[in-house]
Design an enzyme around this catalytic site. Structure first.
Site, PDB file in Angstrom:
ATOM      1  CB  ALA A  18       7.427 -46.815  -8.519  1.00  0.00           C
ATOM      2  CE  LYS A  31       5.351 -25.186 -22.322  1.00  0.00           C
ATOM      3  NZ  LYS A  31       6.695 -25.554 -21.948  1.00  0.00           N
ATOM      4  CB  VAL A  55       2.776 -25.610 -14.561  1.00  0.00           C
ATOM      5  CG1 VAL A  55       2.841 -24.211 -13.945  1.00  0.00           C
ATOM      6  CG2 VAL A  55       1.504 -25.766 -15.383  1.00  0.00           C
ATOM      7  CB  ILE A  99       8.677 -25.907  -9.441  1.00  0.00           C
ATOM      8  CG1 ILE A  99       9.922 -25.051  -9.675  1.00  0.00           C
ATOM      9  CG2 ILE A  99       8.018 -25.562  -8.116  1.00  0.00           C
ATOM     10  CD1 ILE A  99       9.633 -23.548  -9.757  1.00  0.00           C
ATOM     11  CG  ASP A 139       5.769 -21.385 -22.201  1.00  0.00           C
ATOM     12  OD1 ASP A 139       5.412 -22.532 -22.510  1.00  0.00           O
ATOM     13  OD2 ASP A 139       6.442 -21.132 -21.178  1.00  0.00           O
ATOM     14  CE  LYS A 183       5.613 -23.153 -18.906  1.00  0.00           C
ATOM     15  NZ  LYS A 183       6.922 -22.490 -18.977  1.00  0.00           N
TER      16      LYS A 183
HETATM   17  P1  NDP Z   1      12.292 -30.859 -28.554  1.00  0.00           P
HETATM   18  O1  NDP Z   1      12.022 -30.147 -29.844  1.00  0.00           O
HETATM   19  O2  NDP Z   1      13.647 -30.808 -27.997  1.00  0.00           O
HETATM   20  O3  NDP Z   1      11.883 -32.398 -28.707  1.00  0.00           O
HETATM   21  C1  NDP Z   1      10.767 -32.827 -29.428  1.00  0.00           C
HETATM   22  C2  NDP Z   1      11.143 -34.119 -30.107  1.00  0.00           C
HETATM   23  O4  NDP Z   1       9.981 -34.682 -30.707  1.00  0.00           O
HETATM   24  C3  NDP Z   1      12.185 -33.933 -31.227  1.00  0.00           C
HETATM   25  O5  NDP Z   1      13.183 -34.920 -31.090  1.00  0.00           O
HETATM   26  C4  NDP Z   1      11.359 -34.123 -32.478  1.00  0.00           C
HETATM   27  O6  NDP Z   1      12.103 -34.648 -33.558  1.00  0.00           O
HETATM   28  C5  NDP Z   1      10.350 -35.140 -31.999  1.00  0.00           C
HETATM   29  N1  NDP Z   1       9.160 -35.201 -32.848  1.00  0.00           N
HETATM   30  C6  NDP Z   1       8.547 -34.199 -33.530  1.00  0.00           C
HETATM   31  N2  NDP Z   1       7.456 -34.667 -34.166  1.00  0.00           N
HETATM   32  C7  NDP Z   1       7.379 -35.990 -33.884  1.00  0.00           C
HETATM   33  C8  NDP Z   1       6.490 -37.038 -34.260  1.00  0.00           C
HETATM   34  N3  NDP Z   1       5.443 -36.817 -35.045  1.00  0.00           N
HETATM   35  N4  NDP Z   1       6.724 -38.273 -33.786  1.00  0.00           N
HETATM   36  C9  NDP Z   1       7.784 -38.520 -32.982  1.00  0.00           C
HETATM   37  N5  NDP Z   1       8.682 -37.582 -32.597  1.00  0.00           N
HETATM   38  C10 NDP Z   1       8.468 -36.323 -33.040  1.00  0.00           C
HETATM   39  O7  NDP Z   1      11.207 -30.299 -27.495  1.00  0.00           O
HETATM   40  P2  NDP Z   1      11.330 -30.274 -25.928  1.00  0.00           P
HETATM   41  O8  NDP Z   1      11.848 -31.552 -25.420  1.00  0.00           O
HETATM   42  O9  NDP Z   1      11.999 -29.014 -25.522  1.00  0.00           O
HETATM   43  O10 NDP Z   1       9.798 -30.091 -25.526  1.00  0.00           O
HETATM   44  C11 NDP Z   1       8.920 -31.183 -25.506  1.00  0.00           C
HETATM   45  C12 NDP Z   1       7.645 -30.753 -24.774  1.00  0.00           C
HETATM   46  O11 NDP Z   1       7.989 -30.400 -23.439  1.00  0.00           O
HETATM   47  C13 NDP Z   1       6.955 -29.523 -25.360  1.00  0.00           C
HETATM   48  O12 NDP Z   1       5.573 -29.646 -25.182  1.00  0.00           O
HETATM   49  C14 NDP Z   1       7.498 -28.390 -24.491  1.00  0.00           C
HETATM   50  O13 NDP Z   1       6.632 -27.271 -24.443  1.00  0.00           O
HETATM   51  C15 NDP Z   1       7.556 -29.077 -23.157  1.00  0.00           C
HETATM   52  N6  NDP Z   1       8.454 -28.506 -22.187  1.00  0.00           N
HETATM   53  C16 NDP Z   1       9.740 -28.222 -22.528  1.00  0.00           C
HETATM   54  C17 NDP Z   1      10.620 -27.746 -21.583  1.00  0.00           C
HETATM   55  C18 NDP Z   1      12.036 -27.438 -21.896  1.00  0.00           C
HETATM   56  O14 NDP Z   1      12.753 -26.939 -21.017  1.00  0.00           O
HETATM   57  N7  NDP Z   1      12.522 -27.706 -23.104  1.00  0.00           N
HETATM   58  C19 NDP Z   1      10.184 -27.532 -20.189  1.00  0.00           C
HETATM   59  C20 NDP Z   1       8.805 -27.878 -19.934  1.00  0.00           C
HETATM   60  C21 NDP Z   1       7.984 -28.344 -20.912  1.00  0.00           C
HETATM   61  P3  NDP Z   1      12.834 -33.598 -34.557  1.00  0.00           P
HETATM   62  O15 NDP Z   1      13.815 -32.857 -33.728  1.00  0.00           O
HETATM   63  O16 NDP Z   1      13.435 -34.458 -35.582  1.00  0.00           O
HETATM   64  O17 NDP Z   1      11.737 -32.707 -35.066  1.00  0.00           O
HETATM   65  N1  HSE Z   2       9.991 -22.410 -22.945  1.00  0.00           N
HETATM   66  C1  HSE Z   2       9.649 -22.703 -21.594  1.00  0.00           C
HETATM   67  C2  HSE Z   2      10.336 -21.720 -20.688  1.00  0.00           C
HETATM   68  C3  HSE Z   2      10.063 -24.109 -21.259  1.00  0.00           C
HETATM   69  O1  HSE Z   2      11.236 -21.001 -21.126  1.00  0.00           O
HETATM   70  O2  HSE Z   2       9.958 -21.644 -19.509  1.00  0.00           O
HETATM   71  C4  HSE Z   2       9.537 -24.562 -19.934  1.00  0.00           C
HETATM   72  O3  HSE Z   2       8.164 -24.730 -19.968  1.00  0.00           O
END
Ligand code: NDP
Ligand code: HSE
Length: 450
Positions: free
Chosen positions: A38, A110, A137, A141, A206, A210
């Site tokens: 970076a 997404k 998405v 990848i 979902d 994407k």
């Molecule tokens: P998680 O539920 O694991 O994590 C979300 C986190 O956000 C939790 O720790 C939650 O806390 C916290 N949270 C909720 N509301 C608030 C708030 N108001 N302020 C601060 N923190 C908050 O989700 P993921 O990490 O799986 O997903 C995150 C994003 O990434 C989503 O948009 C998802 O679609 C996307 N994504 C996920 C993938 C995956 O493989 N999991 C892949 C690609 C995209 P608490 O648990 O206490 O509610």
């Molecule tokens: N729920 C999504 C999936 C996470 O299963 O592909 C990645 O976007």
């Protein structure tokens, strides 16, 4: 000239769950490598999460942990806000507030961008900040970078991808291990693949989010999730998976964006997500488990394919961190030098319409449970001919194979050549009305992806 002597980019993380946790870990583990790439350090200085204790346990003393995300946005020392909360609710408010506060934004959300992208990208443009979303998405990848930058010379003919890991995992495990749908879904949730609301995964929403983003980047059209055709895997039956295999196809949930062109005239964009028969000999038909793959056909490059982990903590974090590196390299550059979020300059967007599903052209697999009588097939082929639908193959399954009773029913499976969905709908309605058709007709779309 290296910017290595510059101060680090200061990042505030909103949500430290599956992806947020991975982002923190990857940045920490690879910080030296990332700094060298970076040209400056990237430092997570603040983390907001509802579960402060869990967040503190993960982060230790490395960053300030708060429960209120707005504290992060209000901090004048934070340059980039990374939204990893998910959903269209509070996440949208926070992203817009971060932009209004002049912060660059990275998100994996997404759902948010497919629905509210136009508003969010416009707000970012006005403020001169970047909104980066590689992780939104296909997880790890780098498909957005590939499509937006690597393939920028091309007219994109179509994009088709396995872009939901959860459903691909379910389909693979059901087929290979004979496991029940619900059991495999629970495992996908345990592994962190599934969305907070897993109906988004299994009902195709979902993947459609994407596909909507990919369509916008491929064709320079606004994000229009409301016009996407969406069909998930919940109505898919084991018998169709089996028949498809016997015919040399595999069923995959594909997100598809395709430019429909007739006699050199582009009529519009097909944007659809549905279970699809794909020839077993194609690489994409052999993408298993939670793996994702996206195929892109461009007029210059031909067909390309991108394969990797589409979900999970560190694979998704890999994309989030890549966006942070891009931003770190550009923070001092004029906004005009940013790569446009949807690949095309905002004043050069296309007005091509998203075509209604009735206008989509594809081939079909059709299964009819019929009375085992003479003349049934003739009636069915007659109806298809009336709609101008040409048949590629007809297979009949013996009555006792179907009912197990040596009964008076049989399954007829038809494969068609390309036809308009509207014509197929009319043919299905007419066939369904025949007294010799004994159960709801199953229709699945088929793509050769050649
Ligand atoms: P998680 O539920 O694991 O994590 C979300 C986190 O956000 C939790 O720790 C939650 O806390 C916290 N949270 C909720 N509301 C608030 C708030 N108001 N302020 C601060 N923190 C908050 O989700 P993921 O990490 O799986 O997903 C995150 C994003 O990434 C989503 O948009 C998802 O679609 C996307 N994504 C996920 C993938 C995956 O493989 N999991 C892949 C690609 C995209 P608490 O648990 O206490 O509610
Ligand atoms: N729920 C999504 C999936 C996470 O299963 O592909 C990645 O976007």
């Amino acid at each position: 000239m290296s910017q290595d002597n510059q101060k680090p980019v200061r990042v505030g993380l909103l949500g430290i769950g599956t992806v947020g946790g991975g982002t923190f870990t990857v940045l920490k583990r690879n910080q030296e490598e990332i700094r060298r790439r970076a040209g400056r350090g990237i430092s997570i200085d603040m983390v907001a999460d509802l579960n402060v204790d869990r967040a503190k346990e993960l982060v230790g003393d490395a960053a300030e942990v708060v429960s209120d995300a707005r504290q992060v946005i209000a901090n004048p020392n934070i340059d980039v806000v990374v939204e990893l909360i998910g959903g269209y609710g509070i996440a949208k408010t926070l992203v817009l507030e971060a932009i209004a506060a002049g912060k660059h934004v990275v998100t994996a959300n997404k759902a948010l961008l497919a629905v509210h992208g136009t508003e969010i990208f416009a707000a970012a443009r006005e403020k001169g900040v970047m909104v980066a979303f590689e992780a939104a998405v296909a997880g790890g990848i780098p498909i957005i970078k590939s499509l937006r930058e690597g393939l920028t010379a091309n007219q994109i003919q179509w994009v088709a991808g396995i872009i939901n890991g959860t459903t691909n995992f379910i389909l693979s495990e059901m087929r290979d291990k004979g496991l029940d749908f619900d059991v495999v879904l629970k495992e996908a949730q345990r592994l962190g693949y599934a969305e907070a609301d897993p109906t988004f995964d299994i009902e195709g929403v979902d993947a459609a989010h994407k596909a909507t983003l990919l369509s916008a980047i491929a064709y320079g059209i606004p994000v229009q999730f409301d016009k996407a055709y969406v069909e998930g895997i919940t109505k898919l039956s084991a018998v169709d998976i089996k028949y498809a295999e016997q015919l040399g196809y595999r069923i995959k949930l594909l997100g598809i964006a395709r430019r429909q062109e007739v006699n050199g005239k582009v009529l519009g964009i097909e944007l659809r997500t549905h279970p699809t028969l794909v020839p077993q000999r194609r690489l994409i038909a052999n993408v298993e488990g939670a793996m994702n793959a996206v195929m892109v056909q461009g007029d210059a490059v031909g067909t390309t394919m991108y394969y990797g982990k589409g979900a999970g903590s560190e694979p998704t974090a890999s994309a989030v961190v890549a966006d942070l590196v891009d931003i770190a390299r550009l923070t001092d550059a004029p906004a005009a030098s940013y790569v446009p979020p949807l690949a095309f300059q905002h004043d050069s967007m296309s007005t091509l319409p998203i075509l209604p599903i009735e206008e989509v052209v594809t081939s079909f697999y059709v299964r009819l449970r019929v009375a085992d009588q003479t003349g049934v097939l003739a009636k069915i082929t007659g109806i298809l001919a009336e709609q101008g639908i040409s048949i590629d193959a007809v297979i009949q399954r013996e009555a006792d194979e179907v009912s197990g009773e040596g009964g008076n029913q049989t399954d007829l499976i038809l494969l068609t050549h390309d036809t308009k969905e509207g014509s197929m709908n009319k043919a299905i309605a007419a066939m369904q009305a025949l007294p010799t058709v004994l159960a709801p007709i199953v229709r699945l779309r088929k793509e050769e992806l050649a």
